[in-house]
Enzyme design. Structure first.
Site, mmCIF file in Angstrom:
data_model
loop_
_atom_site.group_PDB
_atom_site.id
_atom_site.type_symbol
_atom_site.label_atom_id
_atom_site.label_comp_id
_atom_site.label_asym_id
_atom_site.label_seq_id
_atom_site.Cartn_x
_atom_site.Cartn_y
_atom_site.Cartn_z
ATOM 1 C CB THR A 1 1.766 5.465 -6.856
ATOM 2 O OG1 THR A 1 1.014 5.733 -5.665
ATOM 3 C CG2 THR A 1 2.280 4.051 -6.851
ATOM 4 C CG PHE B 1 -1.903 -1.110 1.270
ATOM 5 C CD1 PHE B 1 -3.133 -0.979 0.639
ATOM 6 C CD2 PHE B 1 -1.599 -2.295 1.903
ATOM 7 C CE1 PHE B 1 -4.041 -2.011 0.654
ATOM 8 C CE2 PHE B 1 -2.497 -3.341 1.927
ATOM 9 C CZ PHE B 1 -3.720 -3.199 1.296
ATOM 10 C CG ASP B 2 2.515 4.995 -2.358
ATOM 11 O OD1 ASP B 2 3.064 5.450 -1.334
ATOM 12 O OD2 ASP B 2 2.604 5.534 -3.465
ATOM 13 C CE LYS B 3 -2.434 5.832 5.801
ATOM 14 N NZ LYS B 3 -2.694 5.528 7.181
#
Length: 141
Positions: free
Chosen positions: A22, A15-17
Site C-alpha cells: 500500500t 498488516f503492511d508495516k
C-alpha cells in the site's frame, strides 16, 4: 465500543508495516456514472466543460500556499489528476495563463457541514469569448 462486536466477525487481518503493498497517498482514477460496474469498466476523467468537472474543480476546500495545494487528501488527489491549478480562488487547466475560458472562480464557499453531510460553493465560469460570467451553485456530499 462498536468495534468490539465487529472484531468478532473478522476472519483474516493483514498488516503492511513496510508499505510494500500500500501507499500513504490516494490515487484518483476518474469518475463512474450511476449504474456502471466499475469492476468491468474503467472510470473516466470528466471533460473540462462537464458538470462533474464543475463540481470537482469548483467545490473543494483546497488552498494554494507557496504554489502547493493544501487541504483534504482526496480533493488534492482529484485536483492533481485532473491537471488543474489553483491560484487564489481561481481554478483552471494547467498551462492556461489567461483566465478567459474554462476557468472557475470560487465566489463563495460553504464548508463541509457534518450535520448536513455536504459542502457547496458558488462558482463563476469565465466565458471563452466576450460575455457575461455564468454562475452555478455546486454541491457534493
Amino acid at each position: 465500543p462498536f468495534r468490539i462486536p465487529s472484531a468478532g466477525k473478522v476472519d483474516v487481518c493483514c498488516f503492511d508495516k513496510t508499505g510494500t503493498l500500500t501507499a500513504s497517498r490516494l490515487i484518483f482514477e476518474g469518475i463512474g456514472h450511476a449504474g456502471t460496474n466499475l469492476l468491468e469498466q474503467n472510470p473516466e476523467l470528466p471533460d473540462d466543460d462537464s458538470d462533474a468537472m464543475k463540481v470537482l474543480a469548483g467545490c473543494h476546500s483546497l488552498v494554494a500556499i507557496d504554489g502547493k495545494l493544501k487541504g483534504d487528501p482526496m480533493e488534492k488527489a482529484a485536483f492533481k489528476r485532473l491537471s488543474w491549478t489553483l491560484v487564489k480562488n481561481v481554478a483552471k487547466p494547467k498551462g492556461r495563463s489567461s483566465t478567459k475560458g474554462k476557468s472557475i472562480h470560487i465566489v463563495r464557499r460553504f464548508h463541509f457541514n457534518p450535520v448536513l453531510k455536504r459542502m457547496s460553493t458558488i462558482i463563476a465560469m469565465e466565458p471563452e469569448t466576450d460575455g457575461d460570467r455564468e454562475y452555478y451553485a455546486v454541491a457534493k456530499g
